[in-house]
Write an enzyme that holds these catalytic residues in place. Sequence first.
Site, PDB file in Angstrom:
ATOM      1  N   GLU A  51       0.867  -1.187   0.000  1.00 36.89           N
ATOM      2  CA  GLU A  51       0.000   0.000   0.000  1.00 36.89           C
ATOM      3  C   GLU A  51       0.899   1.232   0.000  1.00 36.89           C
ATOM      4  O   GLU A  51       1.733   1.390   0.906  1.00 36.89           O
ATOM      5  CB  GLU A  51      -0.925   0.027   1.234  1.00 36.89           C
ATOM      6  CG  GLU A  51      -1.881   1.223   1.202  1.00 36.89           C
ATOM      7  CD  GLU A  51      -2.709   1.396   2.490  1.00 36.89           C
ATOM      8  OE1 GLU A  51      -2.482   0.678   3.468  1.00 36.89           O
ATOM      9  OE2 GLU A  51      -3.561   2.302   2.482  1.00 36.89           O
ATOM     10  N   ASP A  76       4.807   4.824   3.754  1.00 37.40           N
ATOM     11  CA  ASP A  76       4.456   6.243   3.858  1.00 37.40           C
ATOM     12  C   ASP A  76       5.694   6.973   4.366  1.00 37.40           C
ATOM     13  O   ASP A  76       6.563   6.372   4.989  1.00 37.40           O
ATOM     14  CB  ASP A  76       3.310   6.450   4.860  1.00 37.40           C
ATOM     15  CG  ASP A  76       2.570   7.769   4.651  1.00 37.40           C
ATOM     16  OD1 ASP A  76       1.410   7.732   4.214  1.00 37.40           O
ATOM     17  OD2 ASP A  76       3.154   8.842   4.922  1.00 37.40           O
ATOM     18  N   ASP A 125      -3.039  12.218  -1.973  1.00 36.85           N
ATOM     19  CA  ASP A 125      -3.190  13.665  -2.121  1.00 36.85           C
ATOM     20  C   ASP A 125      -3.437  13.934  -3.608  1.00 36.85           C
ATOM     21  O   ASP A 125      -2.627  13.523  -4.443  1.00 36.85           O
ATOM     22  CB  ASP A 125      -1.908  14.374  -1.666  1.00 36.85           C
ATOM     23  CG  ASP A 125      -1.601  14.068  -0.202  1.00 36.85           C
ATOM     24  OD1 ASP A 125      -2.515  14.210   0.628  1.00 36.85           O
ATOM     25  OD2 ASP A 125      -0.464  13.680   0.109  1.00 36.85           O
ATOM     26  N   ASP A 161     -11.480   9.836  -2.939  1.00 31.49           N
ATOM     27  CA  ASP A 161     -12.665  10.691  -2.825  1.00 31.49           C
ATOM     28  C   ASP A 161     -12.618  11.793  -3.879  1.00 31.49           C
ATOM     29  O   ASP A 161     -13.562  12.561  -4.021  1.00 31.49           O
ATOM     30  CB  ASP A 161     -12.689  11.372  -1.448  1.00 31.49           C
ATOM     31  CG  ASP A 161     -11.416  12.166  -1.240  1.00 31.49           C
ATOM     32  OD1 ASP A 161     -10.380  11.535  -0.972  1.00 31.49           O
ATOM     33  OD2 ASP A 161     -11.433  13.400  -1.421  1.00 31.49           O
TER      34      ASP A 161
END
Length: 229
Positions: A51, A76, A125, A161
């Site tokens: 991920e 990350d 982002d 989203d």
Amino acid sequence: MAKKKLQHFAEVETFSNVFQHMQHGPELEDLPLKGKWNEEYFKNNNPIVLEVGCGKGEYTIGLAERFPEKNFIGADLKGARIWRGSKTAIENNMKNVAFLRVRIEQIEKMFAKGEISEIWITFPDPQPQEKREKKRLTSPRFIAKYKNILTPEGKINLKTDSEFFYNYTMEVIKQSNYKLLESTNNLYDHARTMAYSDELESLLNIKTYYEQKFTAKGFNICYAKFEIS
Ligand SMILES: C[S@@+](CC[C@H](N)C(=O)[O-])C[C@H]1O[C@@H](n2cnc3c(N)ncnc32)[C@H](O)[C@@H]1O
């Protein structure tokens, strides 16, 4: 920096399931585990799912709970966020989970060609400004890097989203003739006529911090799955 964040930063350094490989510049050496994740860390031959931009790691943890026969790595650059996922994995004695504190720009230093079977990109982002296109995690620049670590039949999943980011990714897929396997710009549309498989339904029900935040605000969630071979 807030005291709690500093504590998490220090604690994450001591976790056996977190690897940090962050120095700047093109001279960054390969991570010693590159090409040896299964042999030296997971100690099995199971497929590895990555991920990118995992934040607090809810997706990595949720997938690892549902698929004990696969290995999962959340990556990350923010150590204080990674702390949450890695702490949960330790508390729950999850042996099929690891976290990487790295820049995704340097992901080829972390994995050998074909070492990763699937990639998830969750709520990246959107980077809407034109001049930041190369920072988008589905830009051709990043896809070229993913290609170097994925198996030939490896898949990429995107959940977002941002309709802007979804449409941008669709355009990248179209331009490069990648194989689109699934796509919707309204994943939880209750009026939809198309049924999802049980597997997809259970996968998509994992909700990250950002997904919860944006669905609460009424945003539709978009999803795409594609192959880049
Ligand atoms: C909007 S957050 C989403 C986090 C998580 N996936 C979620 O859904 O809650 C985007 C995450 O991507 C990470 N990120 C963005 N660009 C990155 C890069 N180039 N390398 C590593 N991490 C990156 C950020 O640190 C941040 O945690």
